[in-house]
Design an enzyme around this catalytic site. Structure first.
Site, PDB file in Angstrom:
ATOM      1  N   ARG A  40       0.823  -1.214   0.000  1.00 29.12           N
ATOM      2  CA  ARG A  40       0.000   0.000   0.000  1.00 29.12           C
ATOM      3  C   ARG A  40       0.854   1.260   0.000  1.00 29.12           C
ATOM      4  O   ARG A  40       0.451   2.278  -0.564  1.00 29.12           O
ATOM      5  CB  ARG A  40      -0.949  -0.001   1.192  1.00 29.12           C
ATOM      6  CG  ARG A  40      -2.152  -0.898   0.924  1.00 29.12           C
ATOM      7  CD  ARG A  40      -3.115  -0.856   2.074  1.00 29.12           C
ATOM      8  NE  ARG A  40      -4.341  -1.564   1.727  1.00 29.12           N
ATOM      9  CZ  ARG A  40      -5.250  -1.935   2.624  1.00 29.12           C
ATOM     10  NH1 ARG A  40      -5.065  -1.676   3.906  1.00 29.12           N
ATOM     11  NH2 ARG A  40      -6.337  -2.552   2.236  1.00 29.12           N
ATOM     12  N   GLY A 376     -12.738  -4.555   1.515  1.00 27.26           N
ATOM     13  CA  GLY A 376     -14.133  -4.145   1.668  1.00 27.26           C
ATOM     14  C   GLY A 376     -14.555  -3.150   0.595  1.00 27.26           C
ATOM     15  O   GLY A 376     -15.651  -3.253   0.034  1.00 27.26           O
TER      16      GLY A 376
END
Ligand code: ADP
Ligand code: MG
Length: 401
Positions: A40, A376
């Protein structure tokens, strides 16, 4: 539904000699203060470089983990150090998220400078989307860029609230994520094959429902399949079964029979007598799980059938490991699916923290067309839900207004 992205891009933002509040998702897995996977952080650098090339001063922020108030174990200090290595200059870490001292330091930034704020969740107002925190963040910069795709399904102060105070632009990563995922959702090259596993049906039910109408085949694995087997009245032994998932699974089975999509469940399993790498392991040619045993992976026949479906796909989307891949005796099913995806001719997209960790562990991430940084968020986008962090950004048509 259109696949074009309507939000204003950081590429069109007037950033030179201005201060930009950049929200990234630098929420990396940490073990005793050491970064276990920096994907990330690396994914956040193109937007940072693009802003620096254009002489912006950057106030960077992110959350990390789920602290309840300030917690030194969840400081962004290790992230600042790693980011510094990646961008080739030291990244100073502010002593907090907002406040006088932080504001002073932000105010002193020169063109090309970078300041990382502390973990946004050190402020309770972050997850509450408190307007006072959004306001305070807003005073730190002239404009806002959101590159935190993985947090875009949350309406928090740094992902949503602040976009109502500063002109908000989409970062390069966020833009690409939306494009890649939306095109699987709305415009996939057929046949579309979806592989879903992981722990809970309830996490994935929305995506399953949507894919029943757009996919040719849905392959189910992971602990999730036991909710389906329970719904079908089969013995599941000591397997992990999400109770809430059983009813959902029954509904999915009913809807699947009306849809043209083929919903496939495993035909064989790998069982263990407990959840441990040293557990007794046995392959079961069938899907009834005897008492005292738990289903911990899809079996070899299922794995090769699933791999075949993936090879024949025009588009593949994978979310959720097929078994407890963290334990070597139960990793084969996930490995087979990951390898089939790496070798597939069709377009391949993978989302979900654990599925991506499995890909990285196998060294296959480079062979997938798009590896989403969002778990998600990627599922909610696939379901067709609006993501508040994206909705709050300015539309492209407003750029010159
Ligand atoms: P993702 O992060 O990719 O969306 P999930 O978080 O939904 O995936 O699920 C991942 C977890 O599911 C993994 O930790 C894995 O060990 C677990 N899991 C997969 N299959 C089983 C199973 N049969 N029994 C218990 N846990 C399982
Ligand atoms: Mg997960």
């Amino acid at each position: 539904m259109s696949t074009s992205f309507t939000k204003a891009s950081v590429r069109d933002a007037p950033v030179s000699d201005r201060r930009v509040l950049l929200r990234a998702d630098l929420n990396v897995p940490l073990a005793n203060g050491t970064i276990e996977d920096d994907t990330r952080i690396r994914a956040a650098t193109p937007t940072i470089e693009s802003l620096r090339d254009r002489e912006a001063a950057i106030v960077l922020c992110s959350h990390l983990g789920r602290p309840k108030g300030p917690d030194p174990r969840l400081s962004l200090a290790p992230v600042a150090a790693r980011l510094g290595e990646l961008v080739g200059s030291e990244v100073p870490l502010a002593p907090g998220v907002v406040g006088e001292d932080v504001a002073r330091r932000a105010g002193r930034l020169a063109a090309g400078d970078l300041l990382l704020l502390e973990n946004t969740r050190f402020e309770a107002g972050e997850t509450e989307n408190d307007p006072r925190l959004a306001e305070a963040l807003g005073t730190l910069a002239d404009l806002y860029v959101n590159d935190a795709f993985a947090a875009a399904h949350r309406a928090h102060a740094s992902t949503e609230g602040v976009a109502h105070r500063l002109r908000g632009y989409a970062g390069l990563l966020l833009e690409r994520e939306v494009r890649e995922l939306t095109s699987v959702r709305d415009d996939p090259a057929p046949p579309l094959v979806i592989a879903l596993g992981g722990a809970k049906v309830s996490d994935k039910i929305g995506a399953i429902d949507r894919f029943l109408h757009t996919a040719e085949t849905i392959l189910i694995g992971g602990a999730m399949c036991f909710s389906f087997f329970r719904a079908l009245g089969q013995p599941t032994g000591a397997s992990m079964v999400e109770e809430e998932g059983v009813e959902l699974a029954a509904e999915v089975l009913e809807r699947a029979s009306e849809a043209e999509c083929e919903l496939r469940l495993p035909v064989d399993l790998v069982l263990g007598d407990h959840l441990d790498a040293a557990a007794q392991r046995r392959e079961e040619d069938g899907t009834s799980v005897p008492d005292g045993w738990m289903g911990l992976d899809i079996g070899p026949r299922t794995a090769s059938r699933y791999a075949e479906a993936i090879s024949a796909a025009g588009t593949v989307f994978w979310n959720g490991p097929m078994g407890v891949f963290e334990l070597e005796p139960f990793a084969a099913g996930t490995r087979a699916v990951a390898e089939a995806i790496a070798a597939a001719r069709g377009r391949t997209v993978v989302g979900g923290g654990d599925s991506v960790a499995a890909l990285n562990q196998l060294g296959l991430a480079d062979r997938v067309d798009w590896v989403s940084t969002g778990g998600g968020a990627s599922l909610e986008l696939m379901e067709g839900r609006e993501l508040p962090g994206i909705e709050a950004l300015m539309d492209a048509t407003e750029v010159r207004a």
